[in-house]
Design an enzyme around this catalytic site. Sequence first.
Site: not given
Ligand code: IFM
Length: 447
Positions: A164, A353
């Site tokens: 990200e 994710e």
């Molecule tokens: O916890 C974060 C992760 O580190 C990166 N993506 C989003 C998750 C939730 O906010």
Amino acid sequence: MNQFPKNFVFGAATAAYQIEGASDLSLRGPSIWDTFTHRGGTIKDGTTGDSACDHYHRYREDVHHMAGIGLGGYRFSLSWPRILPDGTGFSNQAGIDFYDRLIDLLLEQGIVPYVTLYHWDLPQALQDKGGWANRDTARYFADYAAKAFTLYGDRIRHWVTFNEPWVATTYGCIEGIHAPGIQDLSYAFQSAHNMLLGHAMAVSAYRDSPSPQGEIGIVLNLHPCHSASESEKDQLAATYHDGFLNRWFLDPVFKGEYPEDMMRLYEEKGCMPEVLEGDLSLLKDNPVDFLGINYYFRFIVQHDDAAPLGFSEVKPTGDQVTICGWRPYPEGLLEILERVHHSYRVPKILITENGIAHQEQPHVHGQIEDDYRIDYIAAHLEVCLRAIAKGILVSGYFIWSLLDNFEWADGYIPRYGLIHTDHTTFIRSWKKSAYWYRDVIERRGLS
Ligand code: IFM
């Protein structure tokens, strides 16, 4: 169809600073997140990731839980300062050995490791030299990546360069709510460019590494950006927001170019980064093997003269909004998948994710009845099945997260885990969703 293809990977994800703990200087160098959390007033509940889930000492138990759930894959990140305390130069053998043990244990248990090289914990020593806005950081990152490929490439077949980059630079360098806590558009866009440069250099280093037989990609958080109204101004704002968030990363990674409309806007605002000759061709010449998509929610966007770039988010309201201020929107995942498949011809896609958090209270008998999480995951898995039926190559899904962990600026308040962590005793307990996910994996499908 409610069955997943034979090779579909069911996994869960974590990140080093969020779970490892073991922040003592004898165990790793300081990162920008140590500095930021210890500054005070930066984290909602005043906590730090100093101990987090103490995974560094309890990784055996955690792998045991993963095996119990039946995970096929585990996505985690290496802490750069645990391997190279100053970011470059001397290495920390204890840190190197820790990841060796973790990787070996995962493989022994039949769990495939997916390794992220950068999940936001830049060594503080490099921040002191200008952080990501310093072009040299891209080279230091590629050197660290090359070291990781040499150390673990014989066993790791799935590598991610960055997690990200939009969040790291927007929250960290525009809004200042994440480390390093800067508020400067030019600094942010230069940092994003240097991360992309570091990404391309690392991909190139992987192809030249001693064990290049695996795959390497990048993880982007992608979101549909929908206009708040039919007005021309709001629609243009949504297009710009999409450029700022999605296209600014997808275009260079998959086409070796930045979007024209965004370059014009950034020039106008005086924040276009310095892009040297050869930077974009380096990206073009180093294509990824897969794209990791982190998907959580969509943005509703409006024109806003007061906002630095001329657009802003209309914050969602209502009882469905999570503790992080996000409203679930599973159909947005299909929109994203169709888009990357058709417009970017992405060779392979992983959902790296996806997850949800509320402030959870343990059930009277001790088990957390997180039906809301089960509904959320089921809805997104169903979207994956629909995408696969349309011929889109979605080959895995990783729940965020394995454990309740340190949720950055929100501290330990949001709980994303399949497994509850008591942050005082470090006792782990399965939530209802962990049992449910185990059954899904066993059936390889939704009921
Ligand atoms: O916890 C974060 C992760 O580190 C990166 N993506 C989003 C998750 C939730 O906010």
